[in-house]
Design a protein around this motif. Structure first.
Motif, PDB file in Angstrom:
ATOM      1  N   SER A  26      35.209  43.720  41.920  1.00 50.85           N
ATOM      2  CA  SER A  26      35.579  45.018  40.898  1.00 50.85           C
ATOM      3  C   SER A  26      35.219  44.454  39.641  1.00 50.85           C
ATOM      4  CB  SER A  26      37.238  45.201  41.081  1.00 50.85           C
ATOM      5  OG  SER A  26      37.890  43.479  41.495  1.00 50.85           O
ATOM      6  N   PHE A  27      35.554  45.067  38.988  1.00 48.32           N
ATOM      7  CA  PHE A  27      35.592  45.039  37.224  1.00 48.32           C
ATOM      8  C   PHE A  27      36.022  44.378  36.604  1.00 48.32           C
ATOM      9  CE2 PHE A  27      36.661  45.301  32.835  1.00 48.32           C
ATOM     10  CZ  PHE A  27      35.084  45.064  32.495  1.00 48.32           C
ATOM     11  N   SER A  28      37.617  44.094  37.052  1.00 42.37           N
ATOM     12  CA  SER A  28      38.637  42.840  37.099  1.00 42.37           C
ATOM     13  C   SER A  28      38.551  41.371  37.893  1.00 42.37           C
ATOM     14  CB  SER A  28      40.305  43.269  37.161  1.00 42.37           C
ATOM     15  OG  SER A  28      40.041  44.033  38.730  1.00 42.37           O
TER      16      SER A  28
ATOM     17  N   ILE B 114      35.811  39.977  35.322  1.00 40.18           N
ATOM     18  CA  ILE B 114      36.169  39.202  34.118  1.00 40.18           C
ATOM     19  C   ILE B 114      36.697  38.225  34.722  1.00 40.18           C
ATOM     20  CG2 ILE B 114      37.505  39.532  32.769  1.00 40.18           C
ATOM     21  CD1 ILE B 114      35.087  41.428  32.659  1.00 40.18           C
ATOM     22  N   ALA B 115      37.647  38.172  35.221  1.00 40.79           N
ATOM     23  CA  ALA B 115      38.072  36.962  36.484  1.00 40.79           C
ATOM     24  C   ALA B 115      37.226  35.810  36.343  1.00 40.79           C
ATOM     25  CB  ALA B 115      39.407  36.725  37.418  1.00 40.79           C
TER      26      ALA B 115
END
Length: 417
Positions: free
Chosen positions: A2-4, A7-8
């Motif tokens: 996922s996008f999140s 980023i993480a």
């Protein structure tokens, strides 16, 4: 993924030394771009906004002065709340006020926005040094700061050409738009990759007494004050060159169309010096290298006085001597800063703030005075450079109790991987 989660993963990846160096240089280079990209446009701004004589220099001087005033504040907040929040505020302010400058309707508004931008964005000059000091000290810090300065100085070389190109294509107001875009890119990078480097045990209280005590400690220690004031003096003379460079090259030497190329060539010596310094400073020590460079700067400034006084001075002589002067300052800047910061690992933010404020505000005032002395020749600049260099030598000798070329001790700090 996922996008999140992506980023993480990006944010959790360790920040290694090379990336840290480039990121710190990029943050600091926003300040340089905000100054040097404007230099080719000063004549056009003066014409469009009816700013006569040497008053065109205030576009640069207001930013310098704002940076000096503003530098008193970010360090204390960075020592309390951390490095990241202070950088975030500076980056947002840089973006918003760049857009405000692009929309200014008269010269006074433009100067007010530039002054405010300098004040609110001072964290871009203060916090990177504190972040480096969070990791390393002594000659190691001097080496890293030299590498940061070497990359940072790519901007002064390129910015005038970028600014000149933007001005020819879109007008001088678009230069401020480019500043906003640059800050957005660097801000996203810092948000994704820069961890908080302030250790919990080093957090300071936001109390006037604590702040003033820390700043006083950072400024009044005899072993540091000479390097803070000395840097302010020699870089004040450099600011004088920046303020008057467009007039010198365009009017005195009649080469305004080649301003970006000539100015960039003068800065190349400083880039080479910072690279060389990064290779030798841990071997010879920051004091030995910077003291030798200061003496060289004095000798070169004396040669510039002689050359400028023998009218007419050729552009080739002026640029060669300015390049050598800037190369000498390349050995002075990072080393003086590192020596001055060495005793203050526990209050790195306040120390960087106070010392940067003194350097910037003193340099801004000196630069404005020196720039205002422009009389159609390079003589006032040359005499000012020599005077500032001799005064810097005197104050360094005070800090060193009359002895030059002593070895800098290595201080505490956690090395990067």
């Amino acid at each position: 993924m996922s996008f999140s989660a992506t980023i993480a993963a990006i944010r959790n990846k360790p920040l290694h030394e090379r990336e840290m160096i480039v990121l710190m240089a990029s943050l600091m280079s926003l300040q340089a771009f905000g100054i040097d990209a404007m230099l080719p446009a000063l004549g056009q701004i003066a014409s469009d906004m009816d700013a006569g004589g040497n008053s065109r220099q205030f576009v640069i001087g207001a930013y310098f002065l704002g940076g000096g005033i503003g530098a008193f504040f970010p360090g204390a907040f960075a020592d309390r709340f951390g490095r990241r929040p202070v950088l975030a505020l500076a980056l947002v302010s840089y973006l918003v006020l760049s857009l405000a400058c692009s929309l200014a309707t008269n010269y006074n508004f433009l100067l007010a926005f530039r002054l405010l931008q300098g004040v609110l964005c001072a964290g871009l000059s203060v916090v990177p040094a504190a972040i480096v000091r969070d990791h390393v000290g002594g000659d190691k810090m001097a080496r890293l700061m030299s590498l940061i300065m070497m990359i940072f100085l790519v901007i002064p070389i390129m910015a005038p050409a970028i600014g000149q190109g933007i001005m020819y294509l879109f007008g001088w107001r678009a230069i401020f738009g480019a500043m906003a875009i640059f800050s957005l890119i660097v801000g996203l990078w810092a948000w994704l990759r820069l961890p908080e480097t302030l250790e919990a045990e080093n957090r300071q209280d936001i109390r006037a007494r604590t702040i003033l005590r820390n700043m006083r400690e950072a400024l009044w220690a005899r072993e540091s004050i000479g390097y803070v004031v000395g840097a302010a003096l020699v870089f004040g003379s450099l600011f004088g060159f920046l303020n008057s460079s467009q007039q010198l090259i365009a009017e005195t030497f009649g080469n305004g169309d080649y301003f970006a190329l000539i100015f960039g060539g003068a800065v190349l010596g400083m880039v080479a010096a910072n690279f060389t310094n990064s290779r030798i400073v841990e071997r010879f020590g920051a004091r030995r290298v910077s003291h030798a460079a200061l003496l060289a700067f004095i000798a070169i400034s004396l040669a510039q006085v002689v050359s400028a006084s023998m009218q007419p001075q050729s552009l080739a002589e002026f640029i060669v001597l300015m390049s050598l002067s800037m190369a000498s300052l390349g050995f002075v800047g990072a080393n003086f800063s590192s020596i001055a910061m060495q005793p203050f690992y526990h209050i790195a933010g306040a120390a960087s703030s106070a010392q940067t404020a003194v350097r910037m505000s003193t340099g801004a005032v000196l630069g404005a005075v020196i720039g205002g002395l422009y009389d159609g020749t390079a003589v006032p600049l040359a005499v000012s450079m020599l005077s500032c260099a001799l005064a810097a030598l005197a104050i360094v000798l005070f800090s060193e109790r009359g002895h030059l070329f002593r070895r800098l001790n290595i201080g505490p700090g956690t090395p990067l991987r």
